[in-house]
Write a protein that holds these residues in place. Structure first.
Motif, PDB file in Angstrom:
ATOM      1  N   LYS A   1       1.485  13.278  -0.004  1.00  0.00           N
ATOM      2  CA  LYS A   1       0.671  13.602  -1.251  1.00  0.00           C
ATOM      3  C   LYS A   1       1.222  14.710  -1.943  1.00  0.00           C
ATOM      4  CE  LYS A   1      -1.613  11.367  -3.542  1.00  0.00           C
ATOM      5  NZ  LYS A   1      -1.281  10.618  -4.461  1.00  0.00           N
TER       6      LYS A   1
ATOM      7  N   LEU B   1       3.364   7.344  -1.577  1.00  0.00           N
ATOM      8  CA  LEU B   1       3.666   8.089  -0.541  1.00  0.00           C
ATOM      9  C   LEU B   1       4.808   7.833   0.183  1.00  0.00           C
ATOM     10  CD1 LEU B   1      -0.106   8.486   0.663  1.00  0.00           C
ATOM     11  CD2 LEU B   1       1.067   9.846  -0.774  1.00  0.00           C
ATOM     12  N   SER B   2       4.972   6.409   0.282  1.00  0.00           N
ATOM     13  CA  SER B   2       6.398   6.194   0.937  1.00  0.00           C
ATOM     14  C   SER B   2       7.615   6.413   0.368  1.00  0.00           C
ATOM     15  CB  SER B   2       6.255   4.492   1.187  1.00  0.00           C
ATOM     16  OG  SER B   2       5.306   3.784   1.819  1.00  0.00           O
TER      17      SER B   2
ATOM     18  N   ARG C   1      -0.333  12.067   5.462  1.00  0.00           N
ATOM     19  CA  ARG C   1      -0.701  11.746   4.205  1.00  0.00           C
ATOM     20  C   ARG C   1      -0.751  13.016   3.360  1.00  0.00           C
ATOM     21  NH1 ARG C   1      -2.326   6.419   3.297  1.00  0.00           N
ATOM     22  NH2 ARG C   1      -3.723   7.352   1.640  1.00  0.00           N
TER      23      ARG C   1
ATOM     24  N   ARG D   1       0.824  -1.121   0.092  1.00  0.00           N
ATOM     25  CA  ARG D   1      -0.025   0.041  -0.089  1.00  0.00           C
ATOM     26  C   ARG D   1       0.982   1.337  -0.061  1.00  0.00           C
ATOM     27  NH1 ARG D   1      -2.864   0.130   5.181  1.00  0.00           N
ATOM     28  NH2 ARG D   1      -4.049   2.035   4.233  1.00  0.00           N
ATOM     29  N   ASP D   2       0.303   2.146  -0.581  1.00  0.00           N
ATOM     30  CA  ASP D   2       0.810   3.505  -0.542  1.00  0.00           C
ATOM     31  C   ASP D   2       2.536   3.828  -0.798  1.00  0.00           C
ATOM     32  OD1 ASP D   2      -1.594   4.366   0.429  1.00  0.00           O
ATOM     33  OD2 ASP D   2      -1.226   4.269   2.587  1.00  0.00           O
TER      34      ASP D   2
ATOM     35  N   GLN E   1      -7.019  12.416   0.822  1.00  0.00           N
ATOM     36  CA  GLN E   1      -6.357  11.833   1.750  1.00  0.00           C
ATOM     37  C   GLN E   1      -6.953  12.033   2.955  1.00  0.00           C
ATOM     38  OE1 GLN E   1      -3.639  10.074   0.458  1.00  0.00           O
ATOM     39  NE2 GLN E   1      -4.242  11.055  -1.407  1.00  0.00           N
TER      40      GLN E   1
END
Length: 265
Positions: A201, A40-41, A197, A36-37, A70
């Motif tokens: 983003k 973003l990571s 988040r 997931r994400d 988000q």
């Protein structure tokens, strides 16, 4: 082991054991079918608080929609991008920042986090170097005195910080207010997660951002802030200006190994 870690998903438990021993959250890992994400990571290492002047360009609707996405259900995100309304928020930011800087107890805490030369910044690897504050004029040149709460020159630092806050907001493409329905610890934790988040983003989208705390933390200005955003009755969590500007240099920080520990159960 590395492969199984990469396939795991973080799970956050708020107030485990009813917050015993002051623990507000516990992070664990669980098996995940898909990662997931990842986007973003990847933005974590690139995220910066940007205190520079922004170029004033508006935030595109598609970028605004991605940022709003988000925010989880139960929290609210309010936007201001009208230039007249931005000027009103900017004036409020000036007054709140000046008042907070002149508050001896609040300024003592902020002063303790300021690093006044490269040697101190490299040795401590925490806090905020004065150069990163993007202060101009005498308040920046003599910051060790103008921001010292015990100094008679504090009024110059307060006025300089207020003028900077006003200019920063005026240069933004928009300001966003993250808020919740009530004032409680669980909401603050969720708000912190939502802000992270949001900030990641923004970084992913190439947008600069800076959280502004004074308008929320000074009680005399908090109500007016909520009125400007049409959010009376809600609890403010974070005020953020968004725009475009050159990325600042990273601030020196300690390594993960020196500030964290891990255990397996």
């Amino acid at each position: 082991a590395a492969g199984s870690f990469a396939a795991a998903a973080p799970v956050v438990h708020a107030a485990p054991a009813d917050g015993a021993n002051g623990v507000v959250a516990e992070v664990g890992w669980s098996e995940a079918e898909t990662q997931r994400d990842l986007g973003l990571s990847a933005a974590i290492a690139e995220r910066r608080t940007n205190r520079r002047e922004f170029d004033g360009r508006a935030i595109l609707p598609q970028a605004r929609a991605q940022l709003t996405a988000q925010i989880p259900e139960g929290l609210f995100l309010h936007w201001i991008d009208d230039r007249d309304a931005l000027r009103a928020v900017a004036d409020l930011a000036h007054d709140a920042t000046r008042e907070q800087t002149l508050d001896a107890s609040a300024q003592a805490e902020q002063y303790a986090w300021m690093r006044f030369d490269d040697g101190e910044a490299r040795r401590r690897r925490d806090g905020i170097p004065v150069d990163a504050l993007e202060l101009g004029g005498p308040s920046g040149w003599f910051a060790r005195r103008t921001f010292n709460p015990k100094s008679r020159f504090l009024r110059f630092g307060a006025e300089g910080a207020g003028k900077q806050a006003r200019s920063q907001v005026r240069s933004a493409g928009a300001v966003a207010l993250l808020a919740g329905p009530r004032r409680e610890e669980a909401q603050w934790l969720m708000g912190g997660q939502a802000f992270e988040r949001f900030a990641l983003k923004a970084t992913q989208l190439g947008l600069a951002h800076q959280a502004l705390s004074a308008p929320i933390e000074t009680p005399r200005h908090r109500g007016e802030l909520m009125r400007l955003f049409g959010a009376l009755g809600e609890d403010p969590i974070a005020l953020v200006r968004i725009g475009r500007a050159k990325q600042p240099r990273p601030t020196l920080r300690r390594t993960v190994a020196t500030v964290s520990s891990f255990r397996t159960t």
